[in-house]
Design an enzyme around this catalytic site. Structure first.
Site, PDB file in Angstrom:
ATOM      1  N   GLY A  97     -22.291   6.283  -2.468  1.00 56.17           N
ATOM      2  CA  GLY A  97     -21.067   5.267  -2.154  1.00 56.17           C
ATOM      3  C   GLY A  97     -21.308   4.011  -2.855  1.00 56.17           C
TER       4      GLY A  97
ATOM      5  N   ILE B 219      -9.157   6.699  -0.684  1.00 55.28           N
ATOM      6  CA  ILE B 219      -9.231   6.590   0.798  1.00 55.28           C
ATOM      7  C   ILE B 219      -7.949   6.697   1.458  1.00 55.28           C
ATOM      8  CG2 ILE B 219      -9.437   4.551   2.565  1.00 55.28           C
ATOM      9  CD1 ILE B 219     -11.720   3.615   0.946  1.00 55.28           C
ATOM     10  N   GLU B 220      -6.691   6.218   0.414  1.00 55.85           N
ATOM     11  CA  GLU B 220      -5.487   6.522   0.902  1.00 55.85           C
ATOM     12  C   GLU B 220      -5.123   8.055   1.123  1.00 55.85           C
ATOM     13  OE1 GLU B 220      -0.970   5.382  -0.486  1.00 55.85           O
ATOM     14  OE2 GLU B 220      -2.375   5.481  -2.250  1.00 55.85           O
TER      15      GLU B 220
ATOM     16  N   ASP C 273     -10.550   0.108 -10.314  1.00 53.82           N
ATOM     17  CA  ASP C 273     -10.111  -1.199 -10.100  1.00 53.82           C
ATOM     18  C   ASP C 273     -10.743  -2.004  -8.917  1.00 53.82           C
ATOM     19  OD1 ASP C 273      -8.474   0.273  -8.262  1.00 53.82           O
ATOM     20  OD2 ASP C 273      -6.693  -0.428  -8.830  1.00 53.82           O
TER      21      ASP C 273
ATOM     22  N   ARG D 107      -4.688   0.364  -6.162  1.00 51.89           N
ATOM     23  CA  ARG D 107      -5.083   0.901  -4.845  1.00 51.89           C
ATOM     24  C   ARG D 107      -6.422   1.729  -4.844  1.00 51.89           C
ATOM     25  NH1 ARG D 107      -0.238   4.125  -3.997  1.00 51.89           N
ATOM     26  NH2 ARG D 107       0.381   2.762  -5.303  1.00 51.89           N
TER      27      ARG D 107
END
Length: 217
Positions: free
Chosen positions: A93, A153-154, A120, A149
């Site tokens: 990660g 995770i979203e 981004d 975004r």
């Protein structure tokens, strides 16, 4: 143990009567199509962008990818023609890995094309290193997937029936930021425009930030 010695011992132990593999070419191709369908269902639209990038890059190009959805899909769907061409911090990660790692590769291997691929959000951990690439005069393309975004995770929140929280961000103008350091910058408006943008980046005497957005897909 030593891999070569171990494999030789296995071949000797199995002998000439070992059963043939059941992985026939048509079975492998069917499995590949199924896996690609799963990738496309999980992350819609990214395979088309990945294919455009793959076709635009020289086969010997070394890619250094960050923690971002487009890289997660690419590490499964990009058929690298040789070992050591795709570098990804799998399991760690490590946000911000791509750019400094690609700079190191470009310095160490000036004889091969090197590309950084970042999201981004992750690119903002180390984007200041773009100034280092400018100082070194590296013709390094930095490809930024800009969907404004934290997409992975979203998606995980939605899958867990959690209302998305703190996953939409206010990004800088990446192209203006790159130019402020003296780097080039482009935002291709179509999939077909990716290849010319990369060609110009490899011909430049400074790094080029290439911003890709979901409306390409």
């Amino acid at each position: 143990g030593d891999a070569a010695a171990g494999m030789a011992m296995l071949v000797e132990a199995l002998g000439p009567g070992a059963p043939a593999s059941g992985w026939r070419p048509e079975r492998i191709e069917a499995a590949r199509r199924r896996w690609f369908s799963e990738i496309d269902a999980e992350r819609p639209g990214l395979l088309a962008v990945i294919d455009a990038l793959r076709e635009a890059l020289p086969p010997e190009a070394m890619v250094f990818s960050d923690m971002t959805q487009i890289a997660y899909a690419a590490v499964e769907a990009w058929p690298a023609p040789a070992p050591g061409l795709w570098h990804h911090p799998s399991g760690f990660g490590t946000l911000g890995y791509a750019l400094p790692a690609a700079i190191g590769a470009a310095v160490g291997r000036p004889d091969v094309p090197v590309v950084a691929l970042a999201g981004d959000y992750g690119v903002q951990y180390t984007i200041q290193e773009l100034g280092t690439a400018v100082e070194l005069g590296l013709n390094l393309p930095l490809i930024v997937w800009d969907n404004e975004r934290l997409g992975e995770i979203e998606a995980s929140m939605r899958a867990a029936q959690i209302a998305p929280h703190a996953v939409h961000q206010r990004n800088p103008d990446f192209c203006a930021l790159a130019r402020a350091w003296g780097a080039g910058a482009e935002t291709p408006e179509s999939l077909d425009a990716i290849a010319p943008a990369l060609e110009r980046a490899f011909a430049a005497d400074a790094p080029t930030l290439i911003r890709l957005t979901p409306d390409l897909a």
